[in-house]
Write a protein that holds these residues in place. Structure first.
Motif, PDB file in Angstrom:
ATOM      1  N   PHE A  58       0.864  -1.181   0.000  1.00 45.15           N
ATOM      2  CA  PHE A  58       0.000   0.000   0.000  1.00 45.15           C
ATOM      3  C   PHE A  58       0.901   1.232   0.000  1.00 45.15           C
ATOM      4  CE2 PHE A  58       0.225   1.514   4.447  1.00 45.15           C
ATOM      5  CZ  PHE A  58       0.863   0.442   5.034  1.00 45.15           C
ATOM      6  N   GLY A  59       0.318   2.422   0.152  1.00 43.65           N
ATOM      7  CA  GLY A  59       1.135   3.637   0.153  1.00 43.65           C
ATOM      8  C   GLY A  59       1.745   3.900  -1.214  1.00 43.65           C
ATOM      9  N   SER A  60       2.897   4.577  -1.208  1.00 39.79           N
ATOM     10  CA  SER A  60       3.394   5.139  -2.469  1.00 39.79           C
ATOM     11  C   SER A  60       3.821   4.089  -3.485  1.00 39.79           C
ATOM     12  CB  SER A  60       4.524   6.111  -2.200  1.00 39.79           C
ATOM     13  OG  SER A  60       5.582   5.434  -1.593  1.00 39.79           O
ATOM     14  N   ASN A  63       0.147   3.818  -5.093  1.00 32.87           N
ATOM     15  CA  ASN A  63      -0.863   4.860  -5.306  1.00 32.87           C
ATOM     16  C   ASN A  63      -0.469   5.797  -6.455  1.00 32.87           C
ATOM     17  OD1 ASN A  63       1.052   6.588  -4.191  1.00 32.87           O
ATOM     18  ND2 ASN A  63       0.011   6.788  -2.225  1.00 32.87           N
ATOM     19  N   ASP A  73       5.643   0.027   1.864  1.00 30.08           N
ATOM     20  CA  ASP A  73       4.650  -0.164   2.919  1.00 30.08           C
ATOM     21  C   ASP A  73       3.912  -1.455   2.604  1.00 30.08           C
ATOM     22  OD1 ASP A  73       4.967   2.499   4.232  1.00 30.08           O
ATOM     23  OD2 ASP A  73       4.263   3.227   2.295  1.00 30.08           O
ATOM     24  N   ALA A 142      -5.873   1.107   5.186  1.00 27.47           N
ATOM     25  CA  ALA A 142      -4.744   1.644   4.417  1.00 27.47           C
ATOM     26  C   ALA A 142      -4.820   1.213   2.955  1.00 27.47           C
ATOM     27  CB  ALA A 142      -3.424   1.193   5.034  1.00 27.47           C
ATOM     28  N   ASN A 145      -7.521   3.525   1.428  1.00 27.88           N
ATOM     29  CA  ASN A 145      -7.129   4.911   1.132  1.00 27.88           C
ATOM     30  C   ASN A 145      -6.066   4.969   0.038  1.00 27.88           C
ATOM     31  OD1 ASN A 145      -4.562   4.926   2.533  1.00 27.88           O
ATOM     32  ND2 ASN A 145      -5.647   5.260   4.460  1.00 27.88           N
ATOM     33  N   THR A 146      -5.289   3.899  -0.092  1.00 25.89           N
ATOM     34  CA  THR A 146      -4.340   3.829  -1.213  1.00 25.89           C
ATOM     35  C   THR A 146      -5.100   3.782  -2.542  1.00 25.89           C
ATOM     36  OG1 THR A 146      -2.674   2.718   0.131  1.00 25.89           O
ATOM     37  CG2 THR A 146      -2.507   2.416  -2.249  1.00 25.89           C
ATOM     38  N   LYS A 168       5.876  16.323  -2.770  1.00 27.04           N
ATOM     39  CA  LYS A 168       6.583  15.364  -1.929  1.00 27.04           C
ATOM     40  C   LYS A 168       8.083  15.639  -1.941  1.00 27.04           C
ATOM     41  CE  LYS A 168       5.616  10.932  -1.818  1.00 27.04           C
ATOM     42  NZ  LYS A 168       5.113   9.556  -2.149  1.00 27.04           N
ATOM     43  N   LYS A 172      10.230  17.105   1.271  1.00 30.53           N
ATOM     44  CA  LYS A 172      11.349  16.340   1.824  1.00 30.53           C
ATOM     45  C   LYS A 172      12.627  17.194   1.817  1.00 30.53           C
ATOM     46  CE  LYS A 172       9.443  11.890   0.331  1.00 30.53           C
ATOM     47  NZ  LYS A 172       9.177  10.971   1.429  1.00 30.53           N
ATOM     48  N   SER A 185       3.338  14.043   7.265  1.00 31.73           N
ATOM     49  CA  SER A 185       3.662  12.889   6.419  1.00 31.73           C
ATOM     50  C   SER A 185       3.348  13.178   4.950  1.00 31.73           C
ATOM     51  CB  SER A 185       2.841  11.679   6.863  1.00 31.73           C
ATOM     52  OG  SER A 185       1.465  11.922   6.632  1.00 31.73           O
ATOM     53  N   TYR A 187       1.488  11.375   3.159  1.00 32.58           N
ATOM     54  CA  TYR A 187       0.051  11.142   3.051  1.00 32.58           C
ATOM     55  C   TYR A 187      -0.708  12.449   3.341  1.00 32.58           C
ATOM     56  CZ  TYR A 187      -4.429   8.787   4.208  1.00 32.58           C
ATOM     57  OH  TYR A 187      -5.730   8.377   4.268  1.00 32.58           O
ATOM     58  N   TYR A 316     -10.136  10.757  12.895  1.00 30.00           N
ATOM     59  CA  TYR A 316      -8.691  10.704  13.019  1.00 30.00           C
ATOM     60  C   TYR A 316      -8.051  11.879  12.279  1.00 30.00           C
ATOM     61  CZ  TYR A 316      -4.021   8.749  12.441  1.00 30.00           C
ATOM     62  OH  TYR A 316      -2.674   8.563  12.429  1.00 30.00           O
ATOM     63  N   VAL A 318      -5.063  13.202  10.538  1.00 28.64           N
ATOM     64  CA  VAL A 318      -3.834  12.727   9.890  1.00 28.64           C
ATOM     65  C   VAL A 318      -2.638  13.615  10.258  1.00 28.64           C
ATOM     66  CG1 VAL A 318      -2.764  12.451   7.609  1.00 28.64           C
ATOM     67  CG2 VAL A 318      -5.113  11.691   7.972  1.00 28.64           C
ATOM     68  N   ARG A 320      -2.018  15.048  13.131  1.00 29.34           N
ATOM     69  CA  ARG A 320      -1.901  15.253  14.584  1.00 29.34           C
ATOM     70  C   ARG A 320      -0.451  15.338  15.042  1.00 29.34           C
ATOM     71  NH1 ARG A 320      -1.290  10.695  13.263  1.00 29.34           N
ATOM     72  NH2 ARG A 320      -0.433   8.954  14.434  1.00 29.34           N
TER      73      ARG A 320
HETATM   74  P1  ATP Z   1       6.592   8.164   0.896  1.00 29.79           P
HETATM   75  O1  ATP Z   1       6.978   7.939  -0.520  1.00 29.79           O
HETATM   76  O2  ATP Z   1       7.126   9.446   1.467  1.00 29.79           O
HETATM   77  O3  ATP Z   1       6.813   6.974   1.802  1.00 29.79           O
HETATM   78  P2  ATP Z   1       3.761   7.495   0.923  1.00 29.79           P
HETATM   79  O4  ATP Z   1       2.836   7.896  -0.203  1.00 29.79           O
HETATM   80  O5  ATP Z   1       4.068   6.048   1.074  1.00 29.79           O
HETATM   81  O6  ATP Z   1       5.028   8.423   0.828  1.00 29.79           O
HETATM   82  P3  ATP Z   1       3.239   7.691   3.671  1.00 29.79           P
HETATM   83  O7  ATP Z   1       3.056   8.953   4.427  1.00 29.79           O
HETATM   84  O8  ATP Z   1       4.442   6.847   3.885  1.00 29.79           O
HETATM   85  O9  ATP Z   1       3.080   8.061   2.167  1.00 29.79           O
HETATM   86  O10 ATP Z   1       1.933   6.837   3.894  1.00 29.79           O
HETATM   87  C1  ATP Z   1       1.723   5.569   3.332  1.00 29.79           C
HETATM   88  C2  ATP Z   1       0.349   5.074   3.720  1.00 29.79           C
HETATM   89  O11 ATP Z   1       0.288   4.948   5.135  1.00 29.79           O
HETATM   90  C3  ATP Z   1      -0.794   5.994   3.342  1.00 29.79           C
HETATM   91  O12 ATP Z   1      -1.321   5.645   2.078  1.00 29.79           O
HETATM   92  C4  ATP Z   1      -1.770   5.718   4.431  1.00 29.79           C
HETATM   93  O13 ATP Z   1      -2.490   4.559   4.111  1.00 29.79           O
HETATM   94  C5  ATP Z   1      -0.928   5.405   5.620  1.00 29.79           C
HETATM   95  N1  ATP Z   1      -0.633   6.582   6.457  1.00 29.79           N
HETATM   96  C6  ATP Z   1       0.484   7.296   6.479  1.00 29.79           C
HETATM   97  N2  ATP Z   1       0.441   8.286   7.352  1.00 29.79           N
HETATM   98  C7  ATP Z   1      -0.728   8.208   7.915  1.00 29.79           C
HETATM   99  C8  ATP Z   1      -1.366   8.952   8.916  1.00 29.79           C
HETATM  100  N3  ATP Z   1      -0.823  10.013   9.512  1.00 29.79           N
HETATM  101  N4  ATP Z   1      -2.571   8.564   9.228  1.00 29.79           N
HETATM  102  C9  ATP Z   1      -3.153   7.518   8.659  1.00 29.79           C
HETATM  103  N5  ATP Z   1      -2.615   6.770   7.720  1.00 29.79           N
HETATM  104  C10 ATP Z   1      -1.420   7.113   7.351  1.00 29.79           C
END
Ligand code: ATP
Ligand code: MG
Length: 357
Positions: A58-60, A63, A73, A142, A145-146, A168, A172, A185, A187, A316, A318, A320
């Motif tokens: 999931f995540g980047s 997505n 992730d 997760a 939302n991805t 992004k 960074k 983050s 996200y 929630y 995000v 916080r």
């Molecule tokens: P990067 O390339 O910087 O790792 P990324 O797109 O993977 O970016 P992250 O912030 O690592 O983004 O988040 C990955 C996933 O983790 C998101 O898609 C989400 O599902 C979950 N996630 C990350 N941060 C949060 C948060 N603060 N609250 C809830 N879910 C989060």
């Protein structure tokens, strides 16, 4: 030359420069293949612990907002409803298994609020930056939302992906993308961009996927997962056919206006960004700044400085992790970016370099 013409020329130049800026930062197909192999290998091992387990990305990494050498992730989903698995214990079992069977440097965090296993692979010629990966357990939200983020990206990849990827990299490089150090983050930044494209821009660049209802009236519009409504319109074919934005601003114009909006217009003190519902008040959500936290630490007091509602887990915040200082720094960076891009620099490519210095 007329200033309007010069400005137009700068905006065109900025859009072209943004595309060329992000292109070389995308992951190579080789990197994606290696990561997929790693996922498959770990999944195979985990199945020896629990046959009904699957390991999903999931995540980047899926997505479409992934950058080269970004972390992986991963999440373990257990399909057998009769399997009795306690996440902390499962993290511990996975840790000893992977320690025995792989070269990964393994670090289990079984007692964290959300138990995870951290894995690292040292750099090698095939993978000059190694691999870092976090494995969580049963975090099905997760995955959803991805998928939501991916669907938004698919509607208008040229503008949406370019903006998010640039933000992004920029966040960074400017060191405001560290939730552990009081900032936001990836996200969170991604949700800010989508919020802006759905709710701020008029006419909108993107539709609100959580509000488009299916054409077939029989279809249930609430899809519940872990007590949360995770419905969104995910029929990409229909979206491509039937939705087109009448906003034709270039990616350069959108970027400048994004920075301007979050420098001057958004009311951070009392507003909540909600991709699902637009702008909300902190009061209506009960997310007030100086909640009485008794003897708790500064972090707890700062919990609601910046408020970004999760699209599905709506109680929630995000953001916080963003402290008072963190928000001050982030807003300062939005202002700096606005200044750099609006002081009519000659060459867009130099402006972008300066922006990300
Ligand atoms: P990067 O390339 O910087 O790792 P990324 O797109 O993977 O970016 P992250 O912030 O690592 O983004 O988040 C990955 C996933 O983790 C998101 O898609 C989400 O599902 C979950 N996630 C990350 N941060 C949060 C948060 N603060 N609250 C809830 N879910 C989060
Ligand atoms: Mg990530």
């Amino acid at each position: 030359m007329h200033p309007g013409v010069l400005h137009r020329r700068f905006l065109n130049d900025l859009s072209t420069s943004l595309f060329s800026f992000v292109l070389p930062l995308l992951p190579t197909s080789e990197e994606l293949n290696v990561k997929e192999e790693v996922r498959g290998l770990i999944e195979k091992l985990i199945k020896t612990l629990e046959p009904s387990a699957r390991l999903l990305s999931f995540g980047s990494s899926c997505n479409s907002f992934g950058l080269r050498n970004s972390d992986m992730d991963l999440v373990v989903l257990i399909d057998d409803p009769n399997a009795t698995i306690e996440p902390g214990n499962f993290v511990e079992s996975m840790a000893s298994l992977l320690e025995r069977e792989t070269n990964f440097n393994v670090k289990p965090l079984p007692r964290a609020r959300i138990p995870i296993l951290k894995l690292e692979l040292a750099p090698s010629p095939a993978l000059p930056f190694g691999i870092a990966c976090d494995i969580g357990i049963e975090n099905r939200l997760a995955i959803e939302n991805t998928r939501l983020l991916l669907t938004y990206a698919t509607i208008d990849p040229a503008r949406v992906r370019t903006l998010v990827l640039f933000l992004k990299v920029w966040s960074k490089r400017r060191r405001i993308n560290s939730p552990y150090r009081g900032t936001l983050s990836s996200y969170g930044f991604t949700l800010m961009v989508l919020y802006y494209l759905v709710h701020v821009k008029q006419p909108p660049v993107l539709p609100n996927l959580q509000r488009i209802m299916p054409m077939r009236p029989m279809e249930e519009e609430e899809v519940m997962l872990e007590g949360k409504n995770v419905y969104f319109f995910d029929d990409v074919e229909t979206l491509r056919r039937e939705w087109s934005s009448v906003n034709f601003e270039s990616v350069g114009e959108l970027l400048i206006d994004f920075f301007r909006f979050f420098s001057h217009d958004f009311q951070f003190n009392n507003s909540v960004l909600s991709l699902r519902a637009g702008q909300l008040t902190k009061e209506s959500k009960g997310w007030v700044n100086d909640i009485d936290v008794g003897g708790l630490n500064e972090m707890a007091r700062d919990r609601n400085r910046l408020c970004i509602e999760d699209p599905f887990e709506v109680t929630y915040n995000v953001a916080r992790t963003v402290t008072k200082d963190g928000l001050y720094t982030i807003r300062g960076e939005f202002m700096r970016a606005t200044r750099i891009l609006t002081q009519r620099p000659d060459r867009a490519v130099l402006a972008l370099a300066e922006l990300c210095r």
